[in-house]
Design a protein around this motif. Structure first.
Motif, PDB file in Angstrom:
ATOM      1  N   UNK A 199      10.292 -54.660 -77.705  1.00 46.79           N
ATOM      2  CA  UNK A 199       9.326 -55.434 -78.484  1.00 46.79           C
ATOM      3  C   UNK A 199       7.989 -55.532 -77.757  1.00 46.79           C
ATOM      4  N   UNK A 200       8.054 -55.605 -76.429  1.00 46.44           N
ATOM      5  CA  UNK A 200       6.823 -55.808 -75.656  1.00 46.44           C
ATOM      6  C   UNK A 200       6.127 -54.485 -75.350  1.00 46.44           C
ATOM      7  N   UNK A 201       6.887 -53.513 -74.839  1.00 44.59           N
ATOM      8  CA  UNK A 201       6.327 -52.194 -74.540  1.00 44.59           C
ATOM      9  C   UNK A 201       6.452 -51.338 -75.798  1.00 44.59           C
ATOM     10  N   UNK A 202       5.473 -51.450 -76.646  1.00 44.81           N
ATOM     11  CA  UNK A 202       5.566 -50.888 -77.982  1.00 44.81           C
ATOM     12  C   UNK A 202       5.666 -49.366 -77.940  1.00 44.81           C
ATOM     13  N   UNK A 203       6.614 -48.862 -78.728  1.00 49.44           N
ATOM     14  CA  UNK A 203       6.799 -47.423 -78.861  1.00 49.44           C
ATOM     15  C   UNK A 203       7.664 -46.797 -77.782  1.00 49.44           C
TER      16      UNK A 203
ATOM     17  N   UNK B 234       5.907 -61.957 -84.297  1.00 53.08           N
ATOM     18  CA  UNK B 234       4.659 -62.664 -84.023  1.00 53.08           C
ATOM     19  C   UNK B 234       4.227 -62.479 -82.569  1.00 53.08           C
ATOM     20  N   UNK B 235       5.196 -62.539 -81.643  1.00 54.05           N
ATOM     21  CA  UNK B 235       4.870 -62.314 -80.243  1.00 54.05           C
ATOM     22  C   UNK B 235       4.395 -60.890 -80.005  1.00 54.05           C
TER      23      UNK B 235
ATOM     24  N   UNK C  38       0.888 -59.348 -91.756  1.00 54.04           N
ATOM     25  CA  UNK C  38       1.266 -58.423 -90.689  1.00 54.04           C
ATOM     26  C   UNK C  38       2.617 -58.791 -90.079  1.00 54.04           C
ATOM     27  N   UNK C  39       2.862 -60.092 -89.939  1.00 56.11           N
ATOM     28  CA  UNK C  39       4.152 -60.513 -89.398  1.00 56.11           C
ATOM     29  C   UNK C  39       5.289 -60.064 -90.306  1.00 56.11           C
TER      30      UNK C  39
END
Length: 309
Positions: free
Chosen positions: A81-85, A36-37, A47-48
């Motif tokens: 999780x935050x910096x996607x990819x 979710x974050x 989507x979650x």
């Protein structure tokens, strides 16, 4: 000694696996959902669910844990999780390298100042120089970073224009001087205290008095019999200092604008970026194991009477 080193290294994966286990437990039980974050304003129940499935968060805890440890042993710490990819190692490696350089410079300052001063203070016991050195270093140790850093910037950068006030240019840049002094001076106070106490204990030993009675020079007595034996307890402190080098120095990095690991780890806590946090914990545990091993080896170099069984 080789067999001892091999045995210690074989225990390293076990210790790292235990460290990862506790971090995984905290990440699983902590409130909030990383999926979710990660989605932010785009989060919907559908989507979650898809994001949790893609990240493997819907798998049982033992499965996730075993898969992560297996990947980590191959050097793969997953994706942030935050910096996607972006792979975790790609994110933290440059930050860790910066923090390592900063803390190595600070350790050099602490050792270069603390050990000679501590030894000198012990040799001058009973005179005014001994308490003067100890009290001065304790005052410097007690000063908070919020005071020492602006003072150093004002004096050396603003008034004298000797070094830059902030920024980062690498280990051999003049920009490392002020942050290294900010961290190293309080560290020197710790080395002064322990080196003084250790030297005073060694000076009273019979083999030191015997060496003096044989007519050996002060240099030989101080170096071969006093300093080398007094360094044994100091090696433990240096080892644990080495273990903490990858952790970064958050406040100092923020004040001087240094792109180190301290700010990244703090951001990862607030962003619940568990892959980044777990990687930091594992690397910290690995450094602790390596530091303990280096301490044991250094003992045998400083004092040949010690043998690793």
């Amino acid at each position: 000694m080789l067999a001892y080193i091999v045995r210690r290294l074989l225990w390293t994966p076990v210790l790292l696996a235990l460290a990862a286990f506790f971090v995984f437990m905290m990440g699983t039980w902590a409130p909030g959902d990383p999926a979710e974050l990660r989605l932010g304003n785009r989060a919907t129940p559908e989507r979650i669910e898809r994001e949790r499935e893609r990240l493997g968060l819907d798998d049982p805890f033992p499965v996730r844990y075993v898969l992560y440890v297996a990947d980590a042993l191959r050097g793969d710490f997953g994706e942030s999780y935050h910096y996607q990819g972006k792979p975790v190692l790609e994110i933290i490696a440059p930050k860790l390298w910066v923090s390592l350089q900063l803390n190595v410079a600070a350790l050099i300052v602490a050792v270069a100042v603390g050990l000679p001063l501590g030894f000198y203070a012990a040799k001058k016991q009973g005179t005014g120089k001994d308490p003067a050195i100890v009290i001065t270093m304790l005052i410097l140790y007690a000063m908070p970073v919020f005071f020492t850093a602006p003072f150093l910037i004002l004096f050396f950068a603003v008034k004298l224009h000797w070094v830059p006030a902030a920024g980062w240019g690498g280990f051999f840049s003049s920009q490392i001087v002020l942050p290294a002094l900010t961290i190293g001076i309080p560290g020197a106070a710790v080395f002064v205290r322990h080196m003084r106490a250790s030297t005073l204990e060694v000076i009273g030993q019979e083999y030191v008095r015997t060496a003096r009675a044989k007519g050996m020079s002060n240099f030989v007595v101080n170096y071969r019999h006093v300093a080398r034996n007094a360094l044994l307890p100091i090696l433990t402190i240096m080892g644990f200092t080495l273990a903490g080098m990858f952790g970064g120095s958050l406040i100092v990095e923020l004040i001087y604008g240094i792109p180190g690991a301290g700010r990244l780890s703090l951001d990862a806590i607030f962003q619940r970026d568990f892959p980044v946090l777990t990687a930091f914990v594992l690397l910290g545990a690995a450094m602790l194991v390596l530091a303990n091993l280096l301490i044991d080896i250094a003992y045998t170099i400083v004092d040949p009477r010690i043998r690793l069984q």
